[in-house]
Design a protein around this motif. Structure first.
Motif, short mmCIF file in Angstrom:
data_model
loop_
_atom_site.label_atom_id
_atom_site.label_comp_id
_atom_site.label_asym_id
_atom_site.label_seq_id
_atom_site.Cartn_x
_atom_site.Cartn_y
_atom_site.Cartn_z
N ARG A 133 0.83 -1.21 0.00
CA ARG A 133 0.00 0.00 0.00
C ARG A 133 0.86 1.26 0.00
O ARG A 133 0.59 2.21 -0.75
N ARG A 178 0.82 3.95 -2.97
CA ARG A 178 0.41 5.32 -2.66
C ARG A 178 1.52 6.31 -2.99
O ARG A 178 1.23 7.43 -3.43
N GLY A 185 -3.17 -4.81 0.08
CA GLY A 185 -2.62 -3.47 -0.05
C GLY A 185 -3.49 -2.57 -0.90
O GLY A 185 -3.08 -1.50 -1.32
N GLU A 186 -4.72 -3.01 -1.16
CA GLU A 186 -5.64 -2.28 -2.03
C GLU A 186 -6.23 -1.06 -1.34
O GLU A 186 -6.21 -0.94 -0.12
N GLU A 187 -6.80 -0.17 -2.15
CA GLU A 187 -7.54 0.99 -1.64
C GLU A 187 -9.02 0.70 -1.50
O GLU A 187 -9.74 1.49 -0.87
#
Length: 273
Positions: A72, A76, A181-183
């Motif tokens: 993540r 990001r 690790g996704e949004e």
């Protein structure tokens, strides 16, 4: 083998780049560029005790969560928006992704990580739709995990400020346990499956950020109560958003694109159909 759900085999997952021609880069042994993830390794000595199993499950999930945090942070830092798309087999994930690539790909780079136990069939469909893609074949594994995504990111190397669509292995149980690790977590169901999926698989709906009800073009031909299904999902997860669409006809896709924009630092403009 995954100590949490018992899936997997000794060979482990295979990660391969599905290129435009015949060339395919296989990253089965973890080679490729590295983006500074230091991962430790937990070992199961197979004592068979229930307390040992519980501790091992906790260790596996804790390790997965540490890698997911690294994934993540890495994404990001590059403005990459990752969405984890989960469903049972045949719900229409690949069709939704292919249409999204064709329509939203005009505005920003889109990359895809495809998860399946075997074959590159879906990855080839995604490549033909116009996105860069890597295939993760999990063998006997029933879900993707953060370490597989780490390896896939090395092979894929998505562009800065891109949209990364992760198509998880078809399964409504185990993928709910693993942060990648996704949004955003997307749960996709289709009208031919019936509207009782939230009752049967509550955990995955409880962790979803979005529920997509697909194949609404088939509503005249199947028994599916949209309002009842939405109500079940809302009981489990009052904050969840629900989008009703047909990835085949395009009905409802604008609302899907609007939600993608809400999870992203770069909001897409309206798509001309």
């Amino acid at each position: 083998m995954c100590a949490t759900c018992g899936c997997g085999d000794a060979t482990g997952p295979r990660v391969s780049v599905v290129a435009g021609g015949e060339h395919e880069q296989d990253d089965s042994h973890g080679h490729g560029h590295h983006h500074d993830h230091d991962h430790d390794h937990d070992h199961d000595h197979g004592h068979g005790h229930s307390d040992h199993t519980v501790i091992l499950e906790q260790q596996v999930l804790a390790k997965n969560d540490r890698i997911a945090v690294h994934n993540r942070e890495w994404m990001r830092g590059r403005g990459i928006t990752a969405l984890n798309i989960m469903s049972s087999p045949g719900a229409g994930k690949t069709t939704l992704l292919a249409r999204t690539i064709r329509e939203l790909g005009r505005q920003r780079p889109i990359a895809v990580i495809e998860g399946d136990q075997e074959t590159r069939l879906d990855a080839e469909r995604i490549r033909d739709a116009g996105a860069s893609v890597v295939q993760v074949n999990t063998g006997a594994g029933c879900h993707l995990d953060a370490e597989m995504i780490d390896r896939a990111l090395r092979a894929l190397d998505p562009a800065d400020e891109s949209l990364l669509l992760i198509e998880n292995v078809g399964n409504l149980v185990c993928p709910a346990l693993f942060d990648l690790g996704e949004e955003g977590k997307v749960v996709l169901i289709s009208t031919p499956e019936g509207g009782d999926k939230p009752k049967k698989y509550p955990h995955i709906f409880a962790v979803a950020d979005l529920v997509v009800i697909n194949k609404i073009d088939l509503l005249p031909y199947v028994e599916f109560d949209v309002d009842a299904c939405v109500g079940q999902a809302k009981i489990l997860n009052p904050a969840v958003r629900v989008v009703v669409l047909s990835a085949t006809t395009g009905e409802g896709m604008d609302e899907w694109y609007e939600w993608i924009g809400s999870r992203s630092a770069i909001s897409p403009v309206a798509v001309d159909n």
